[in-house]
Design a protein around this motif. Structure first.
Motif, mmCIF file in Angstrom:
data_model
loop_
_atom_site.group_PDB
_atom_site.id
_atom_site.type_symbol
_atom_site.label_atom_id
_atom_site.label_comp_id
_atom_site.label_asym_id
_atom_site.label_seq_id
_atom_site.Cartn_x
_atom_site.Cartn_y
_atom_site.Cartn_z
ATOM 1 N N LEU A 20 0.903 -1.153 -0.154
ATOM 2 C CA LEU A 20 0.073 0.223 -0.080
ATOM 3 C C LEU A 20 0.918 1.097 -0.089
ATOM 4 O O LEU A 20 0.481 2.205 -0.733
ATOM 5 C CB LEU A 20 -0.913 -0.207 1.110
ATOM 6 C CG LEU A 20 -1.877 1.127 1.457
ATOM 7 C CD1 LEU A 20 -2.716 1.477 0.219
ATOM 8 C CD2 LEU A 20 -2.809 1.099 2.805
ATOM 9 N N ALA A 21 1.949 1.187 0.764
ATOM 10 C CA ALA A 21 2.988 2.399 0.714
ATOM 11 C C ALA A 21 3.512 2.727 -0.766
ATOM 12 O O ALA A 21 3.662 3.795 -1.249
ATOM 13 C CB ALA A 21 3.929 2.170 1.829
ATOM 14 N N GLN A 22 3.794 1.584 -1.370
ATOM 15 C CA GLN A 22 4.306 1.805 -2.640
ATOM 16 C C GLN A 22 3.098 2.192 -3.555
ATOM 17 O O GLN A 22 3.581 3.043 -4.456
ATOM 18 C CB GLN A 22 4.997 0.490 -3.342
ATOM 19 C CG GLN A 22 6.047 0.023 -2.574
ATOM 20 C CD GLN A 22 6.592 -1.335 -3.061
ATOM 21 O OE1 GLN A 22 5.975 -2.349 -3.142
ATOM 22 N NE2 GLN A 22 7.822 -1.248 -3.388
ATOM 23 N N PRO B 137 7.753 13.323 -4.635
ATOM 24 C CA PRO B 137 7.637 12.857 -3.161
ATOM 25 C C PRO B 137 8.858 12.590 -2.049
ATOM 26 O O PRO B 137 9.881 12.147 -2.795
ATOM 27 C CB PRO B 137 6.733 11.634 -3.075
ATOM 28 C CG PRO B 137 7.007 10.961 -4.559
ATOM 29 C CD PRO B 137 7.495 12.044 -5.340
ATOM 30 N N ILE B 138 8.513 13.038 -1.067
ATOM 31 C CA ILE B 138 9.833 12.623 0.031
ATOM 32 C C ILE B 138 9.221 11.837 1.361
ATOM 33 O O ILE B 138 9.095 12.394 2.312
ATOM 34 C CB ILE B 138 10.204 14.084 0.614
ATOM 35 C CG1 ILE B 138 9.048 14.993 1.019
ATOM 36 C CG2 ILE B 138 11.163 14.827 -0.665
ATOM 37 C CD1 ILE B 138 9.472 16.113 1.709
ATOM 38 N N PRO B 139 9.021 10.418 0.948
ATOM 39 C CA PRO B 139 8.572 9.769 2.125
ATOM 40 C C PRO B 139 9.454 9.799 3.086
ATOM 41 O O PRO B 139 10.529 9.744 2.970
ATOM 42 C CB PRO B 139 8.364 8.339 1.248
ATOM 43 C CG PRO B 139 9.251 8.444 0.126
ATOM 44 C CD PRO B 139 8.976 9.764 -0.429
ATOM 45 N N ALA C 175 11.850 -0.400 -0.562
ATOM 46 C CA ALA C 175 10.728 -0.406 -0.889
ATOM 47 C C ALA C 175 10.113 0.728 -1.531
ATOM 48 O O ALA C 175 9.491 0.921 -2.833
ATOM 49 C CB ALA C 175 9.660 -0.878 -0.160
ATOM 50 N N ASN C 176 10.138 2.092 -0.926
ATOM 51 C CA ASN C 176 9.819 3.298 -1.420
ATOM 52 C C ASN C 176 10.577 3.635 -2.627
ATOM 53 O O ASN C 176 9.898 4.262 -3.627
ATOM 54 C CB ASN C 176 9.627 4.383 -0.260
ATOM 55 C CG ASN C 176 9.074 4.115 0.915
ATOM 56 O OD1 ASN C 176 8.101 3.193 0.693
ATOM 57 N ND2 ASN C 176 9.355 4.745 2.226
ATOM 58 N N THR C 177 11.827 3.533 -2.902
ATOM 59 C CA THR C 177 12.758 3.768 -3.874
ATOM 60 C C THR C 177 12.018 2.805 -4.884
ATOM 61 O O THR C 177 12.134 3.550 -6.100
ATOM 62 C CB THR C 177 14.154 3.424 -3.491
ATOM 63 O OG1 THR C 177 14.633 4.261 -2.368
ATOM 64 C CG2 THR C 177 15.141 4.103 -4.630
#
Ligand code: ATR
Length: 343
Positions: A273-275, A290-292, A302-304
């Motif tokens: 879900l975060a991705q 974005p800057i998570p 995972a975010n990258t």
């Protein structure tokens, strides 16, 4: 870069994330940055210096070079941590920091200040803490409504002329403030909260930023963890989300139902879900960076990887349909936190 389906993403986790030009500047930033705030404050206790440095070094390895901090995060702790991590690697990083929210150490209550004398003093203090002689992107953290924006921007423009600052940005500005500020000195970035659960920038800000060539930098793109499996730490005093209306009682239960519906789409797609949240934000415009925030290397990776997740038109329609069926409950801040949010 052609976006790859998620199934191919894992194999690509160590490839460098693509770079984008920051608005009205020559600065190249990664398509996803790293919000550093949570390393010092707000979501728990500060991380150790070694853990913070490991995370920042892993970000650099992944090609993430856009580090977001502010003078008030942990009363200077966050800038000092960045300085420590970037000791021999300053040239590899784009440092974005902010001034203008004045707090007593350990207290949440704040005053907003944007007078020229304060701008200059805050910049010099950040440069000292960051152990550098320039700030790549200097933001007004909140707009000081007691003076004309031109006075604050005018002093920032002088810092640019002196080489202390490369680009200028504003966090949480109104449309009118952006137009006036940009006329005084070209803006490189607008930073505001934006996610599937916080859609305010769609009421004109995203289009204005695109029109003026200004990058739009969403903070809290995972809605402070609400759009992930991790969410807040209930009962932990250092986790300020416990005080936020969205994270309390029925509002929280309601908001988690929305998150669950969105999570089902992520599962079908084979991502988290975060991705999905990050890919959705990036799908709203070419100039959106974005800057998570995260304290964990696995979440950073995972975010990258989300930079390589493409959302199809059908998925965007399905997400829009879910979001139209619910109302997010609870304000995003307390009244104190809304101080200086420029509407
Ligand atoms: P902010 O911009 O305010 O930092 P955010 O990026 O929307 O907010 O969300 C940050 C929160 O999401 C943090 O609590 C972070 O927790 P960790 O430090 O434990 O990672 C959480 N978060 C970030 N990326 C995540 C991921 N990939 N999976 C799960 N939780 C994540």
């Amino acid at each position: 870069m052609v976006k790859q389906p998620y199934t191919q993403r894992k194999a690509m986790i160590d490839t460098m994330v693509e770079k984008k030009r920051l608005g009205n500047s020559d600065i190249l930033v990664s398509a996803i940055g790293l919000g550093c705030m949570g390393l010092s404050e707000f979501y728990g206790k500060p991380v150790t210096e070694s853990a913070g440095c490991r995370l920042i070094h892993r970000a650099l390895e992944l090609g993430v070079n856009f580090f977001d901090t502010a003078d008030m995060y942990g009363s200077g702790h966050n800038e000092q941590l960045l300085a420590s991590a970037l000791k021999d690697r300053r040239g590899e990083a784009v440092i974005a920091t902010k001034f203008g929210i004045v707090r007593k150490k350990g207290e949440y209550s704040r005053e907003i200040c944007g007078t020229p004398a304060y701008v200059r003093a805050a910049c010099d203090a950040s440069l000292l803490r960051l152990k550098t002689d320039y700030i790549d992107l200097y933001y007004i953290h909140r707009v000081d409504a007691s003076i004309p924006i031109e006075e604050t921007i005018g002093e920032m423009a002088r810092l640019v002329q002196e080489g202390k600052v490369k680009g200028i940005g504003i966090s949480e500005p109104s449309l009118a403030t952006v137009k006036r500020a940009h006329a005084e000195h070209p803006l490189s970035a607008i930073q505001s909260e934006y996610s599937m659960l916080t859609r305010d920038p769609e009421a004109g800000m995203l289009s204005l930023a695109a029109e003026l060539g200004i990058s739009f930098v969403p903070y809290s793109p995972i809605c402070r963890g609400l759009l992930s499996a991790s969410t807040h730490k209930k009962g932990v005093a250092e986790d300020f989300r416990n005080s936020l209306p969205r994270f309390q009682g029925e509002a929280y239960e309601n908001n988690r139902v929305i998150a669950q519906r969105l999570s089902d789409i992520a599962t079908q797609k084979g991502c988290s879900l975060a991705q999905l949240s990050l890919a959705w934000v990036m799908a709203q415009g070419e100039a959106i960076i974005p800057i998570p925030g995260t304290t964990k290397i696995e979440n950073l990776e995972a975010n990258t990887g989300a930079a390589q997740i493409a959302i199809t038109e059908d998925e965007l329609i399905e997400i829009a349909s879910i979001l139209s069926q619910y109302r997010v409950q609870g304000e995003r801040y307390t009244p104190e936190g809304m101080k200086g949010v420029d509407v």
